[in-house]
Design an enzyme around this catalytic site. Structure first.
Site, short mmCIF file in Angstrom:
data_model
loop_
_atom_site.label_atom_id
_atom_site.label_comp_id
_atom_site.label_asym_id
_atom_site.label_seq_id
_atom_site.Cartn_x
_atom_site.Cartn_y
_atom_site.Cartn_z
N ARG A 46 -10.42 8.63 -6.00
CA ARG A 46 -10.52 8.79 -4.54
C ARG A 46 -9.18 9.28 -4.00
O ARG A 46 -8.12 8.78 -4.33
CB ARG A 46 -10.86 7.44 -3.90
CG ARG A 46 -10.93 7.43 -2.38
CD ARG A 46 -9.62 7.01 -1.73
NE ARG A 46 -9.74 6.80 -0.28
CZ ARG A 46 -8.71 6.55 0.51
NH1 ARG A 46 -7.48 6.51 0.02
NH2 ARG A 46 -8.89 6.36 1.80
N VAL A 47 -9.25 10.29 -3.14
CA VAL A 47 -8.05 10.81 -2.47
C VAL A 47 -8.24 10.59 -0.98
O VAL A 47 -9.31 10.87 -0.43
CB VAL A 47 -7.87 12.31 -2.78
CG1 VAL A 47 -6.77 12.91 -1.93
CG2 VAL A 47 -7.57 12.51 -4.27
N GLY A 48 -7.22 10.06 -0.34
CA GLY A 48 -7.31 9.80 1.10
C GLY A 48 -6.76 10.96 1.92
O GLY A 48 -6.64 12.09 1.44
N ASP A 49 -6.41 10.67 3.13
CA ASP A 49 -5.91 11.70 4.04
C ASP A 49 -4.42 12.04 3.82
O ASP A 49 -3.98 13.13 4.17
CB ASP A 49 -6.08 11.25 5.50
CG ASP A 49 -5.33 9.95 5.79
OD1 ASP A 49 -5.29 9.06 4.92
OD2 ASP A 49 -4.76 9.83 6.89
N THR A 76 0.09 3.21 5.15
CA THR A 76 0.75 4.47 4.80
C THR A 76 2.06 4.63 5.56
O THR A 76 2.11 4.35 6.75
CB THR A 76 -0.17 5.64 5.22
OG1 THR A 76 -1.45 5.41 4.69
CG2 THR A 76 0.39 6.98 4.78
N THR A 112 1.34 6.97 0.15
CA THR A 112 0.50 5.77 0.12
C THR A 112 -0.10 5.56 -1.25
O THR A 112 -0.26 6.52 -2.02
CB THR A 112 -0.64 5.88 1.15
OG1 THR A 112 -1.33 4.64 1.23
CG2 THR A 112 -1.63 6.96 0.78
N THR A 167 -2.10 6.94 9.81
CA THR A 167 -2.26 5.78 8.95
C THR A 167 -3.58 5.12 9.32
O THR A 167 -4.02 5.20 10.46
CB THR A 167 -1.07 4.81 9.06
OG1 THR A 167 -1.29 3.68 8.20
CG2 THR A 167 -0.84 4.32 10.47
N GLY A 168 -4.19 4.49 8.34
CA GLY A 168 -5.49 3.88 8.59
C GLY A 168 -6.49 4.37 7.56
O GLY A 168 -6.12 4.76 6.45
N SER A 225 0.80 -1.23 0.00
CA SER A 225 0.00 0.00 0.00
C SER A 225 0.84 1.27 0.00
O SER A 225 0.33 2.35 0.31
CB SER A 225 -0.99 0.00 1.16
OG SER A 225 -0.30 -0.11 2.37
N GLY A 239 -8.33 6.71 5.69
CA GLY A 239 -8.24 8.15 5.47
C GLY A 239 -9.55 8.88 5.63
O GLY A 239 -9.60 10.00 6.12
N1 GLY Z 1 -4.45 6.54 5.06
C1 GLY Z 1 -4.31 6.24 3.71
C2 GLY Z 1 -5.55 6.27 2.97
O1 GLY Z 1 -6.62 6.16 3.54
O2 GLY Z 1 -5.49 6.40 1.78
#
Ligand code: GLY
Length: 340
Positions: free
Chosen positions: A216-219, A188, A206, A239-240, A83, A242
């Site tokens: 899709r964009v994460g945190d 991440t 990540t 991490t986790g 990931s 997002g």
């Molecule tokens: N924390 C990484 C994501 O959710 O993409």
């Protein structure tokens, strides 16, 4: 390098924030997680240890702190991780789209790329955004175009639908639609450094949630979400899931709790507790934070069983277990939906 032993000392936080019993326990243990050694590098997950050691070696070899952050995170990006990097699980169109950001305390500088395709080192693209443009964040095709203009390595974008389908079969339910095995897909790297000059910086990278919807964009590329650095106070990374971090400006919240006087681990615990108080899922969130303050204290906490994080100085390098806030193993899904 010898392993770090997590010894427990008793000391009280000077925080003015009201702490729950879990946060108080975290504060009690903080004295053991403090060092005067600089640079001090802290990162998410056991694989962060190699990244930390790379960052330290780069700095020891005469590189800048930013070089260390970039190359440390870059090591994970090219390590074959599921990931992080181009070896991550593809999205629902079979394409790996990556998110990364980098933040540097002096001048409160930052750069970020999101949903970038075919970039071998998105963290390097994020650093170039910070150093070479007037912008902070570039997305998608524009981010890739910029990386190419900067001479960064890219590869042709190909859809690996078979890889996505194999992942889908394995998880049975598409993560973007329900409750796949997202715990396996959120590793991440967030890497934080306190350097010899007392400056703080960090990087985050990540490939995001396996099987995510395209775009899709994460945190992780969101400043204040997956990473935040305040040179007066400290730095934090996440991490986790997002979706469960970015709706709460999670890393920013951790740093702000440290500003109010909480030590890093207590600040991570307080952030998760505060999010859990608002979120319909309660503690079933699958979110984790790692933090480092200006004094060389470090710590981490996670919802559920927590997670492991890595801490490295010139003389010690090891993996520690974070504080954990419940015995729930995994959050069901992220985002706005919470029942399926
Ligand atoms: N924390 C990484 C994501 O959710 O993409």
């Amino acid at each position: 390098m010898k392993a770090i032993n997590r010894r427990r000392f008793l000391s009280r936080s000077t925080a003015s924030v009201a702490l729950s019993p879990v946060a108080l326990k975290a504060a009690d243990n903080q004295a053991a997680r403090r060092t005067t050694a600089r640079p001090l590098v802290v990162s998410t997950w056991p694989f962060g240890k190699a990244a930390n050691e790379k960052a330290l070696a780069v700095i020891a070899g005469g590189g800048s702190t930013l070089d260390g952050i970039e190359q440390g995170v870059g090591l994970t990006e090219s390590s074959g991780n599921r990931s992080v990097g181009l070896t991550g699980i593809p999205n629902a169109a079979g394409v790996v789209q990556q998110d990364a950001c980098l933040m540097w305390g002096p001048g409160h500088q930052a750069g970020s790329v999101c949903a970038i395709e075919g970039a071998v080192h998105p963290i390097s693209a994020a650093r170039r955004v910070m150093e070479q443009t007037k912008h902070v964040m570039l997305a998608g095709k524009g981010a890739r175009w910029f990386a190419e203009q900067q001479g960064l390595e890219t590869v042709p974008v190909e859809a690996h639908l078979a890889k996505y389908e194999a992942w889908l079969k394995d998880t049975q339910v598409p993560a973007a639609q329900g409750d796949g095995k997202e715990e396996e897909n959120h590793d991440t790297i967030a890497l934080l450094v306190l350097d010899k000059e007392g400056n703080l910086g960090g990087g985050c990278s990540t490939s995001g949630w396996g099987g995510k919807l395209p775009g899709r964009v994460g945190d992780s590329p969101i400043l204040g979400g997956g990473l935040y650095v305040d040179n007066e106070v400290g730095a934090a990374g996440a991490t986790g899931l997002g979706e469960n971090v970015m709706r709460y400006c999670g890393s920013f919240m951790v740093v702000e709790y440290m500003r109010q006087g909480l030590d890093p681990e207590a600040a991570c615990v307080a952030t998760i507790e505060r999010i859990a108080k608002t979120d319909p899922r309660g503690l079933d969130l699958k979110i984790n934070f790692v933090a480092l303050d200006k004094q060389g204290r470090y710590g981490a906490a996670g919802s559920g069983n927590g997670f492991s994080y890595s801490v490295t100085t010139q003389s010690v390098s090891g993996v520690l277990k974070s504080a954990s806030l419940s015995d729930l193993n995994v959050g069901p899904i992220g985002g706005n939906r919470f029942e399926d």
